[in-house]
Design a protein around this motif. Structure first.
Motif, PDB file in Angstrom:
ATOM      1  N   GLY A 471      46.395 -34.746 105.048  1.00 33.53           N
ATOM      2  CA  GLY A 471      44.987 -34.887 104.730  1.00 33.53           C
ATOM      3  C   GLY A 471      44.097 -33.873 105.410  1.00 33.53           C
ATOM      4  O   GLY A 471      42.901 -33.798 105.124  1.00 33.53           O
ATOM      5  N   ALA A 472      44.672 -33.091 106.320  1.00 26.89           N
ATOM      6  CA  ALA A 472      43.895 -32.073 107.022  1.00 26.89           C
ATOM      7  C   ALA A 472      43.901 -30.733 106.304  1.00 26.89           C
ATOM      8  O   ALA A 472      43.293 -29.766 106.787  1.00 26.89           O
ATOM      9  N   GLY A 473      44.599 -30.621 105.182  1.00 26.03           N
ATOM     10  CA  GLY A 473      44.513 -29.405 104.390  1.00 26.03           C
ATOM     11  C   GLY A 473      45.363 -28.267 104.908  1.00 26.03           C
ATOM     12  O   GLY A 473      46.361 -28.471 105.609  1.00 26.03           O
ATOM     13  N   PRO A 474      44.986 -27.023 104.585  1.00 33.32           N
ATOM     14  CA  PRO A 474      45.846 -25.859 104.854  1.00 33.32           C
ATOM     15  C   PRO A 474      46.029 -25.550 106.332  1.00 33.32           C
ATOM     16  O   PRO A 474      45.175 -25.840 107.176  1.00 33.32           O
ATOM     17  N   LEU A 475      47.175 -24.915 106.608  1.00 32.59           N
ATOM     18  CA  LEU A 475      47.452 -24.419 107.962  1.00 32.59           C
ATOM     19  C   LEU A 475      46.499 -23.302 108.355  1.00 32.59           C
ATOM     20  O   LEU A 475      46.053 -23.222 109.504  1.00 32.59           O
ATOM     21  N   PHE A 476      46.210 -22.413 107.417  1.00 33.05           N
ATOM     22  CA  PHE A 476      45.458 -21.199 107.730  1.00 33.05           C
ATOM     23  C   PHE A 476      44.349 -20.988 106.711  1.00 33.05           C
ATOM     24  O   PHE A 476      44.557 -21.150 105.507  1.00 33.05           O
ATOM     25  N   GLY A 477      43.196 -20.573 107.211  1.00 36.63           N
ATOM     26  CA  GLY A 477      42.217 -19.923 106.369  1.00 36.63           C
ATOM     27  C   GLY A 477      42.417 -18.427 106.440  1.00 36.63           C
ATOM     28  O   GLY A 477      43.481 -17.925 106.834  1.00 36.63           O
ATOM     29  N   ALA A 478      41.400 -17.675 106.076  1.00 37.48           N
ATOM     30  CA  ALA A 478      41.485 -16.213 106.039  1.00 37.48           C
ATOM     31  C   ALA A 478      41.323 -15.603 107.421  1.00 37.48           C
ATOM     32  O   ALA A 478      40.810 -16.218 108.353  1.00 37.48           O
ATOM     33  N   ARG A 479      41.793 -14.364 107.540  1.00 39.17           N
ATOM     34  CA  ARG A 479      41.560 -13.494 108.697  1.00 39.17           C
ATOM     35  C   ARG A 479      42.173 -14.030 109.992  1.00 39.17           C
ATOM     36  O   ARG A 479      41.569 -13.956 111.045  1.00 39.17           O
ATOM     37  N   PHE A 480      43.377 -14.589 109.885  1.00 38.95           N
ATOM     38  CA  PHE A 480      44.187 -14.781 111.087  1.00 38.95           C
ATOM     39  C   PHE A 480      44.866 -13.444 111.386  1.00 38.95           C
ATOM     40  O   PHE A 480      45.365 -12.779 110.476  1.00 38.95           O
TER      41      PHE A 480
END
Length: 554
Positions: A471-480
């Motif tokens: 329920g917390a969604g994706p591991l990563f957003g952009a620009r890691f």
């Protein structure tokens, strides 16, 4: 909208090219070769505030990454308030009385001499500009004997279940504004499990100051509808709400077909972090034109109702230095059932710091909870092993963790326990982990769509596992960005992220392979992620991405 820096600063190559002809040191985990500047670095230097894969973090940390900490005058010594370094007398009341006296005096340093001081309660710093300073982490020890469950009470999760929120919150040394700490403790004791961020237990303790006109990520200036409540030095929250199509979350993930087709509506834990709240100080006010001390982390679009608001009063200018927190050794609890033998936590803190501090035998080590623009330097995790050695959550932004060490555990891990590592979650952004030695753990992106974070110049025995529920969604957003990472056990998971993180970069990583926890990308299609100087060790120049970005400011 212009993305230029404030006047008086400019870009230069200066020391960035120094050492370009040096030879990288060989290592068993990679192939040594002559130092190389990747094309990503050349691109970044041309567009540092708007690069698609690499975030601008050159101003992360206390006071924009200042390298010197203040040295406020000494106003109290804990022994003058009754503390005794005999290892048996409960010194927590005396230490807290000394800290409170410093707060009443308007700030200052509270000293703790060499020796071992027993504490049977939480050490609380609730006033700004108060520094608790020991004689050095090798000379001053606070020996803690009780958990937060014993001292405050059972702390359940606001998301339900039988989890203990002490698994990710609270510390036996706890830096938080006094009113905020009082409200959190009252909510926990009444079992009204709180939100822990900048706008109170129910996220309703804020007042709108002004709407903000559209602007682009990387801009240092914004135009507001009404600047009458704004002045240089004021800390405000930039708040961005999502729209029904979740275009704000898509933007945090880089945009495009993959994030557009992702199912956001059922990610209830992730959606609880919206609106996005970003604390920032105002640098200058000229009419309706406002200059910020950091560039915008995201675009500002009308559909996200961008506005500047108030927040709970922050803690600023406070610190802990030069001590070891040694916790009574107890067995590590099963996963998510921690009792709260936790280390040092900064909460609703801005421009605060921790320096030369070791924590030993803790459930969770150093925490940033709705904390921003703080620096943790020369910190060390030691002892029997922990759940989260470092955690960064609940919308924590622009923090710097540098020269850190996670030691190998001194006892085997009990069954059903979990080890993460350097954790980031909950829409936290523009945080930096730099110059680290991780003898255990991993780069724990813990879902909740953290984005634009940097790990650089770190050696890691990659034996931990990431967490985070569906329920917390994706591991990563952009620009890691992972830049100059040395993996000693050859495991790829959460190190080589070109196949996982959208619009991100992996640069200067030794050869690794997939085993143990293996993840698949959250987003479909081309991730627009970059990989350079793979299979090398210490060949990439600049060696440390954060230091190089800080040099660009000169």
């Amino acid at each position: 909208m212009s993305s230029a820096q404030p006047s008086g600063t400019h870009l230069t190559r200066r020391t960035l090219l120094a050492g370009a002809t040096a030879v990288a040191l060989g290592a068993a985990t990679g192939t040594a070769r002559a130092a190389e500047f990747p094309s990503l670095w050349q691109e970044f230097r041309r567009t540092p505030f708007t690069h698609p894969q690499i975030p601008y973090v050159g101003r992360s940390g206390r006071q924009g990454g200042a390298t010197r900490f203040p040295r406020p005058r000494t106003v109290a010594d804990v022994t003058d308030y009754g503390a005794v370094p005999d290892g048996t007398t409960d010194c927590a009341p005396a230490i807290n009385r000394a800290i409170a006296a410093a707060g009443r005096a308007g700030g200052g340093t509270v000293t703790i001499p060499p020796g071992t001081f027993r504490i049977d309660d939480v050490i609380r710093i609730g006033d700004s500009n108060v520094v608790l300073r020991g004689a050095g982490s090798d000379r001053t020890t606070l020996h803690a004997t009780k958990s937060l469950t014993e001292l405050i009470g059972v702390y359940g999760s606001r998301y339900g279940g039988d989890k203990s929120a002490w698994s990710w919150a609270g510390g036996l040394i706890w830096l938080a504004p006094k009113a905020r700490w009082d409200s959190l403790v009252a909510a926990i004791r009444s079992r009204a499990w709180p939100f822990e961020g900048w706008t109170g237990n129910k996220r309703d303790e804020w007042t709108a100051l002004t709407a903000v006109e559209p602007a682009e990520r990387g801009s240092w200036t914004v135009t507001v509808a009404d600047a009458s409540a704004l002045h240089p030095g004021r800390l405000v929250l930039l708040r961005l709400a999502d729209d029904p199509a979740h275009t704000l979350l898509q933007h945090m993930a880089g945009g495009g077909p993959g994030p557009a087709s992702y199912t956001w509506d059922d990610k209830t834990k992730l959606l609880s972090y919206i609106p996005y709240e970003w604390p920032v100080r105002i640098a200058r006010v000229r009419g309706r034109r406002i200059t910020l001390e950091r560039p915008l982390p995201l675009d500002l679009r009308p559909e996200w109702s961008p506005q500047l608001t108030t927040h709970v009063p922050e803690l600023t200018g406070s610190a802990v230095e030069g001590l070891t927190l040694d916790v009574l050794q107890t067995p590590m609890s099963p996963h998510l059932l921690d009792k709260g033998y936790n280390g040092v936590v900064l909460q609703c803190a801005y421009d605060c710091w921790v320096d030369d501090v070791t924590v030993r035998n803790v459930d969770n080590g150093f925490g940033l909870v709705a904390a921003s623009a703080c620096t943790l330097r020369r910190t060390r995790m030691a002892g029997r092993g922990s759940h989260h050695p470092y955690f960064c959550r609940e919308g924590s932004h622009d923090n710097l963790i540098e020269d850190f060490t996670i030691e190998q555990r001194t006892v085997p891990a009990p069954p059903n326990t979990q080890l993460h590592g350097i954790n980031v979650e909950g829409l936290s952004s523009y945080n930096v982990w730099s110059r680290g030695e991780m003898r255990m753990g991993t780069f724990d992106s813990h879902r909740g769509l953290p984005f634009a974070n940097v790990r650089t110049d770190i050696t890691v025995n990659n034996n931990g596992r990431h967490g985070g529920d569906a329920g917390a969604g994706p591991l990563f957003g952009a620009r890691f960005t992972h830049w100059n990472i040395r993996v000693t056990n050859g495991r790829a998971g959460l190190m080589k992220i070109d196949g996982l993180a959208p619009y991100s970069a992996t640069v200067g990583l030794n050869e690794v392979s997939e085993f143990d926890q293996i993840d698949v990308p959250d987003f479909t299609g081309d991730l627009h992620s970059r990989l350079e100087l793979y299979g090398t060790t210490d060949a990439v120049r600049p060696r440390n991405l954060y230091d190089a970005q800080r040099e660009l400011r000169r």
